[in-house]
Design an enzyme around this catalytic site. Sequence first.
Site, mmCIF file in Angstrom:
data_model
loop_
_atom_site.group_PDB
_atom_site.id
_atom_site.type_symbol
_atom_site.label_atom_id
_atom_site.label_comp_id
_atom_site.label_asym_id
_atom_site.label_seq_id
_atom_site.Cartn_x
_atom_site.Cartn_y
_atom_site.Cartn_z
ATOM 1 N N ASP A 185 0.851 -1.201 0.000
ATOM 2 C CA ASP A 185 0.000 0.000 0.000
ATOM 3 C C ASP A 185 0.884 1.247 0.000
ATOM 4 O O ASP A 185 2.094 1.172 0.150
ATOM 5 C CB ASP A 185 -0.957 -0.005 1.201
ATOM 6 C CG ASP A 185 -0.223 0.064 2.538
ATOM 7 O OD1 ASP A 185 0.823 -0.598 2.667
ATOM 8 O OD2 ASP A 185 -0.672 0.779 3.442
ATOM 9 N N HIS A 509 1.591 -8.916 -3.583
ATOM 10 C CA HIS A 509 0.537 -7.928 -3.309
ATOM 11 C C HIS A 509 1.230 -6.582 -3.148
ATOM 12 O O HIS A 509 1.612 -6.170 -2.046
ATOM 13 C CB HIS A 509 -0.227 -8.300 -2.037
ATOM 14 C CG HIS A 509 -1.350 -7.347 -1.722
ATOM 15 N ND1 HIS A 509 -2.603 -7.466 -2.268
ATOM 16 C CD2 HIS A 509 -1.407 -6.251 -0.940
ATOM 17 C CE1 HIS A 509 -3.378 -6.491 -1.832
ATOM 18 N NE2 HIS A 509 -2.671 -5.728 -1.020
ATOM 19 N N ASP A 552 1.759 -17.421 -4.311
ATOM 20 C CA ASP A 552 2.302 -16.331 -5.131
ATOM 21 C C ASP A 552 1.177 -15.769 -5.988
ATOM 22 O O ASP A 552 1.112 -15.995 -7.192
ATOM 23 C CB ASP A 552 3.449 -16.852 -6.006
ATOM 24 C CG ASP A 552 4.019 -15.725 -6.880
ATOM 25 O OD1 ASP A 552 3.831 -14.540 -6.519
ATOM 26 O OD2 ASP A 552 4.636 -16.030 -7.918
ATOM 27 N N GLU A 561 2.582 -10.121 0.481
ATOM 28 C CA GLU A 561 2.803 -8.686 0.360
ATOM 29 C C GLU A 561 4.307 -8.446 0.571
ATOM 30 O O GLU A 561 5.063 -9.376 0.870
ATOM 31 C CB GLU A 561 1.977 -7.902 1.403
ATOM 32 C CG GLU A 561 1.991 -6.399 1.167
ATOM 33 C CD GLU A 561 0.885 -5.628 1.924
ATOM 34 O OE1 GLU A 561 -0.052 -6.246 2.448
ATOM 35 O OE2 GLU A 561 0.987 -4.392 1.961
HETATM 36 O O1 9MR Z 1 -3.726 -3.657 0.201
HETATM 37 C C1 9MR Z 1 -3.891 -3.756 1.611
HETATM 38 C C2 9MR Z 1 -2.617 -4.266 2.234
HETATM 39 O O2 9MR Z 1 -1.578 -3.350 2.043
HETATM 40 C C3 9MR Z 1 -2.823 -4.569 3.711
HETATM 41 O O3 9MR Z 1 -1.715 -5.243 4.257
HETATM 42 C C4 9MR Z 1 -4.048 -5.430 3.904
HETATM 43 C C5 9MR Z 1 -4.350 -5.674 5.377
HETATM 44 O O4 9MR Z 1 -4.569 -4.486 6.051
HETATM 45 O O5 9MR Z 1 -5.162 -4.837 3.303
HETATM 46 C C6 9MR Z 1 -5.023 -4.668 1.907
HETATM 47 O O6 9MR Z 1 -6.177 -4.075 1.418
HETATM 48 C C7 9MR Z 1 -7.290 -4.900 1.289
HETATM 49 C C8 9MR Z 1 -8.305 -4.586 2.372
HETATM 50 O O7 9MR Z 1 -7.818 -4.860 3.653
HETATM 51 C C9 9MR Z 1 -9.590 -5.342 2.124
HETATM 52 N N1 9MR Z 1 -10.105 -5.075 0.798
HETATM 53 C C10 9MR Z 1 -9.163 -5.418 -0.269
HETATM 54 C C11 9MR Z 1 -7.887 -4.624 -0.099
HETATM 55 C C12 9MR Z 1 -6.924 -4.912 -1.221
HETATM 56 O O8 9MR Z 1 -6.683 -6.274 -1.362
HETATM 57 O O1 9MR Z 2 3.031 -6.485 9.377
HETATM 58 C C1 9MR Z 2 1.731 -6.290 9.899
HETATM 59 C C2 9MR Z 2 1.301 -7.544 10.603
HETATM 60 O O2 9MR Z 2 2.119 -7.788 11.734
HETATM 61 C C3 9MR Z 2 -0.161 -7.457 11.010
HETATM 62 O O3 9MR Z 2 -0.571 -8.703 11.540
HETATM 63 C C4 9MR Z 2 -0.999 -7.071 9.800
HETATM 64 C C5 9MR Z 2 -2.480 -6.941 10.117
HETATM 65 O O4 9MR Z 2 -2.700 -5.873 10.983
HETATM 66 O O5 9MR Z 2 -0.541 -5.857 9.252
HETATM 67 C C6 9MR Z 2 0.769 -5.922 8.785
HETATM 68 O O6 9MR Z 2 1.153 -4.663 8.313
HETATM 69 C C7 9MR Z 2 0.526 -4.182 7.140
HETATM 70 C C8 9MR Z 2 0.029 -2.787 7.454
HETATM 71 O O7 9MR Z 2 -1.013 -2.850 8.384
HETATM 72 C C9 9MR Z 2 -0.419 -2.039 6.208
HETATM 73 N N1 9MR Z 2 0.598 -2.049 5.199
HETATM 74 C C10 9MR Z 2 0.996 -3.392 4.842
HETATM 75 C C11 9MR Z 2 1.577 -4.106 6.026
HETATM 76 C C12 9MR Z 2 2.124 -5.471 5.641
HETATM 77 O O8 9MR Z 2 1.129 -6.378 5.317
#
Ligand code: 9MR
Ligand code: 9MR
Length: 582
Positions: A185, A509, A552, A561
């Site tokens: 993100d 991702h 993947d 991600e």
């Molecule tokens: O793209 C988002 C990613 O960076 C975060 O780690 C993840 C968890 O917070 O959320 C992803 O966004 C998703 C969202 O939580 C739910 N709707 C779909 C989004 C994109 O896949």
């Molecule tokens: O790295 C984070 C992980 O420890 C948490 O369990 C998860 C859900 O809260 O979120 C991860 O961090 C995400 C962040 O919230 C949004 N940007 C992407 C990060 C990696 O997935």
Amino acid sequence: MKIFPHLAAALAAFGLYCSPACAQQHSDAIRLNQVGFYPAAPKVAVIAADAGGGFEVKEAKSGKTVLKGTLGEMRTSPHSGKHTRLADFSALRKPGTYVVEIAGLGKSAAFTIGDRVHRDVAEAALKGFYYQRASIDLPEKYAGKWARPAGHPDDKVLVHASAVSEGRPENAVISSPRGWYDAGDYNKYIVNSGITMGTLLSLYEDYPLFFEDFNTNIPESNNGVPDLLDEVAWNLRWMLTMQDPADGGVYHKLTNPRFDGMVMPDAAKNPRYVVQKGTAATLDLVAVMAQASRVFKNFDNKFPGLADSCITAAVKGWQWAEKHPAVMYNQEAMNKEFDPDVATGTYGDRSVKDEWIWAACEMYATTGKPEYVKNIDLELQQPMALPTWSQVKTLGYYTLLRFAEAVKLPAGQSDGLRRNVLSYADGLLTNHETQPYNTVMGKSAQDYAWGSSSVAANQGIALLYAFRLSKDRKYLHAALGNLDYLLGRNATGYCFLTGFGSKRVMHPHHRLSIADGIVEPVPGLLSGGPNPGQQDKCAGYPNKFADESFTDNDCSYASNEIAINWNAPMVYLAAALEATMK
Ligand code: 9MR
Ligand code: 9MR
């Protein structure tokens, strides 16, 4: 050349034709570091199939056998119950390109034995941060085919209702450019920047000479400052803007209310906010600024005034935290009280004791003033904890160890620290040589958390500290084993660093990689790795086994991600091993 499939197969059988897919025609059951091995280091492949008997190592080009061996005893994965055997070819030390072959299974992909074998990996992983830069265009000269226009200028960021203060009413406009995108993100989170910066700055402090000659081809290369520090400065300058000048408190994050779509940065136009100040963000910033002021003091001619700004910010942040010792970021509560609701990454914490320890250690090491640690329980009686974004005290311990002499740390404390690191490392080593992949990583099911690749990398770092404290190579070799894990010797068979390996991560991702229309993902980024939580509910996971819960697939934010706090320990591990194995 157009070539018919049958003809291609026939030619391939005689070694006369190799289609692009032919590079993939190796046995997926032979798992090893797909990049390579140092001549003097241990070298193992893991056979994830019912095989017995012998193995051979052959020169990739000539096919000449250079080593014959017998597969080891059968091992069993505690996670899946599946069986593996080891092919140990450590005795082979001659530089070259080789394959491992097992009768009935076939060959592994080709790998290298040589000096500096992980140099490219280390450089690419640092370059990964350049690709994550916000607010700047990436010209082809530096970014190659991943060149792109600037996105997220962040020069007009709104103050969220949760973050108002004197002089900064709701919707006041502030400038907070630069920094790295957090992950897949495009938001920028102070807490996660904290551990990332701490890890990279510690890498520099632990191996300063190595970075005198470490070029990642970024715009600042050859400016008389190590590229590692130029890259760090990009995020440091952003972090400085996240401190409220009115009182020294630090905003938790700079974010959209909701995640951007799967678009390129320059197409993302949603308004961005700084939200609520909190103690974790403030203390993480204090720690980073204290450490950065130490490091950048030596480059004052190149970055005039930066070190001073850093220590000033650190002191102001510390004072804010003393007045607000435990303000937690609670997004749900915040959303009940303020608009707009914010739905992006939370990085919320339940305890800030460890942030206090980290900040105190960094302030102490930088200023030499014991009052910073005087009223803090350093928790030296407790076992060490592996660093994560929510558990940062060990970053402080590493720093105290580094500066024990300089700050004249009481002997009792430095002995305690040393014992803590060594006993943690010993715990990692216990029985690791009986594990299915002969690695420290994965012994415990808990290793497979969200971002498990960073667990492997951070274990590797802990082992390297143990090696430096003891000079015992068993720790060094186990650290290498975790690098082997990350580069392919694991239950998924994937090399988790984009751009490397014979079985590559192709669909992380990662908005940039998804939206850019280029087949290959942005290189040098570490995929999160197996996570049996499977929170993304993505199709494509092979099963629920902890060590195999990876897909993947770009829908898989829980296993595939990328993130800056995962890349940083990858850079550390690869670069530190390069520096050590020279
Ligand atoms: O793209 C988002 C990613 O960076 C975060 O780690 C993840 C968890 O917070 O959320 C992803 O966004 C998703 C969202 O939580 C739910 N709707 C779909 C989004 C994109 O896949
Ligand atoms: O790295 C984070 C992980 O420890 C948490 O369990 C998860 C859900 O809260 O979120 C991860 O961090 C995400 C962040 O919230 C949004 N940007 C992407 C990060 C990696 O997935």
